[in-house]
Design an enzyme around this catalytic site. Structure first.
Site, short mmCIF file in Angstrom:
data_model
loop_
_atom_site.label_atom_id
_atom_site.label_comp_id
_atom_site.label_asym_id
_atom_site.label_seq_id
_atom_site.Cartn_x
_atom_site.Cartn_y
_atom_site.Cartn_z
N ASP A 50 -1.62 6.43 6.64
CA ASP A 50 -2.73 5.65 6.08
C ASP A 50 -3.10 4.58 7.09
OD1 ASP A 50 -4.40 3.89 4.80
OD2 ASP A 50 -3.13 3.59 3.04
N TRP A 82 0.81 -1.22 0.00
CA TRP A 82 0.00 0.00 0.00
C TRP A 82 0.84 1.26 0.00
CZ3 TRP A 82 -4.78 0.58 -1.48
CH2 TRP A 82 -5.56 -0.57 -1.58
N LYS A 105 -12.83 -1.80 6.45
CA LYS A 105 -12.22 -2.83 7.28
C LYS A 105 -12.81 -2.80 8.69
CE LYS A 105 -8.75 -2.40 4.00
NZ LYS A 105 -8.98 -3.52 3.10
#
Lengths: 363, 363
Positions: free
Chosen positions: A170, A103, A194
């Site tokens: 993040d 990511w 999530k």
């Protein structure tokens, strides 16, 4: 409430608390006597206004968000933010990125559209977060992904930057699983899918002094200052997703576990779940997790069967045992158990039991 | 199915078909025996894959979308698209905008960040779409808003451009209420929250030959070519909103009205609803709709009480009669009845009955 539902280890969109789903179903045709589903409400009406206000209040309380941070409810997910953050904060200048997995690597690539990006450190094919970072004094910010969903690598503590640049984190795949040390953060963002709610909602926490730096080419709908000035109502927000998120916040607030409440309870439960699963993997010669103990994720546990020819039968037998979506990300292979906030301890116990039984049958 | 629900005239997010809400509630904890809520499904799993595929197939069938158009499921709403369209199509060059109300005026302002924008025509404070357009031969595209939600102004027929530039149509607030003549359109976009489903989902229909023109500064998550190449899965799509939209598409497909089916049925019902409401307004000296008959919207009917001192009591008595969210947009004042696809004929009949009774009491 007892349940015959299987346990869902999806990396996201992911399992939600069952009481939240029951409440959403019960309120579907008539929210609190309004005669409307939340999906049908004007975002500017008093009903949705009260939903948004409660969601932000509860979120601030859970994470102890300081008053000098704005909470924004946006759209576009983590990949959208990979552009939206540099559009808002880079000033077209220097951005340092610490790469700890898939990511953060994607974030670095996208930021190059708008800024002079330097990789300050890179985990490469390793499994331990590098400690030696090449930071530039004049960078507009430093980007980290504090939990790498695909690689199962998590910062157990936020880095403390001392050179003046703000930290951008993040937090998509572990937000609300543990506290955030706001003294170390300038901006944190996360997709909701999530730990928070349905896909399509993105949370942004931004320190006041970082507003007003956007490039002229930043779309108004994604300009933090504009969104903040309009209380997340510049464009129609994803109202239903915000409503579900608000119920999840209330669910966390009401949790009681091991003598702890709220965020402390969910964190302790996450610690216990992760210890149980990593312990079982480490105790076995049949399975393997390769991440260094200093940075193993409490949320995403990638693991491999040493005999990878058994992968398909493992997944088939797991599914038959009511353990869903355990296949690893295609870029990594193997297995992955995502054990987000809403995964009960019983789900991890069932998985550990299955791991042992499968090894006994096939080991 | 009989219902005691009030009638909800919200301009958006707006009323949804009651059978859809019942189905969403019934499937909340277990979609089709999967053991998961749709909110909990990986977007890359076969379950959600089948939901997305069916939604696109049904949408294409309803609107007869030609094979050379791509259907994209995106985020950011109409205001997001005001930037995303010029980022993808303007090439930083010329864009002509026909201003017919508040939304097209906003679109023009936002496009100026990326292009040389010219107002080709402007309705100003009038109530009739101008017919004389100053179009530039070398414009990258011409932008129109085919239904102005705030002003109640609708194109009854799409303009046929003959100078070579593609037409971009913001169809947010009347998509799926009537057919679209694709021979006249290069790109159409719409937020879902009026006729399609929950806020947070944006539909884009783009002709193949318009892909691949994006500016380098276009965020990947909002680059049509990237989104198309990844079947709307470049970033995690708003999965639950897509699921609800798919149920709405099925609901339209199953409609039967005045001997017509599907989109023809919903269009006929919309024609009848609008005729009933405009007829009642025009027959009265107490209420007034100011839009020229050539471009009155079938979806959004703004109207004024000639005695505006009665506005508050009108709204209070309407609410007591089970007629919700009739207040006009703050920029226009007065009243507005949004009578989208999911508003039954009985809702408009109830509104017309109330209009007459209120006039009898207060006129």
């Amino acid at each position: 409430m007892t349940s015959a539902r299987p346990f869902n280890f999806s990396a996201g969109p992911a399992v939600l608390p069952e009481p939240v789903l029951h409440q959403v179903a019960a309120e579907m045709l008539d929210w609190h006597g309004s005669g409307m589903s939340v999906m049908e409400m004007s975002h500017r009406g008093k009903e949705f206004g009260s939903i948004l206000e409660a969601a932000e209040r509860d979120l601030r309380e859970l994470l102890a968000v300081p008053a000098n941070f704005r909470v924004l409810f946006m759209q576009g997910g983590g990949l959208g933010e990979n552009a939206i953050v540099p559009l808002n904060l880079s000033r077209g200048s220097k951005v340092d990125v610490v790469v700890t997995g898939s990511w953060s690597r994607k974030s670095a690539a996208e930021a190059r559209r708008y800024a002079d990006v330097q990789i300050a450190a890179d985990i490469g094919k390793g499994h331990k977060i590098p400690t030696d970072w090449a930071l530039r004094d004049d960078a507009a910010y430093v980007h980290v992904c504090t939990n790498e969903t695909i690689d199962g690598v998590e910062f157990h503590e936020l880095p403390q930057l001392t050179h003046g640049a703000p930290l951008v984190a993040d937090v998509s795949s572990h937000v609300l699983s543990r506290p955030i040390d706001w003294s170390r953060v300038g901006l944190a963002f996360g997709g909701a899918q999530k730990n928070i709610g349905p896909a399509g909602l993105t949370l942004v926490f931004v320190r006041d002094d970082l507003l007003g730096r956007a490039l002229d080419i930043c779309p108004s709908a994604f300009n933090y200052e504009t969104v903040a000035a309009n209380q997340s109502m510049f464009n129609t927000p994803p109202t239903f997703a915000i409503y579900v998120a608000g119920l999840v916040f209330q669910w966390i607030k009401g949790l009681d576990y091991a003598g702890k409440q709220g965020l402390a309870a969910i964190e302790q439960r996450n610690i216990d779940k992760a210890a149980l699963l990593y312990g079982a993997l480490d105790a076995s010669g049949f399975y393997e997790n390769r991440v260094d103990a200093s940075c193993r994720s409490r949320m995403n546990v990638p693991f491999f069967l040493k005999d990878e020819k058994l992968n398909d039968v493992f997944l088939a037998e797991a599914k038959a045992a009511g353990l869903l979506q355990l296949k690893g990300h295609k870029s990594v292979g193997g297995m992955r158990a995502s054990i987000y906030n809403a995964m009960p301890l019983e789900g991890v116990q069932a998985l550990v039991g299955f791991l042992k039984a499968f090894e006994a049958r096939h080991g």
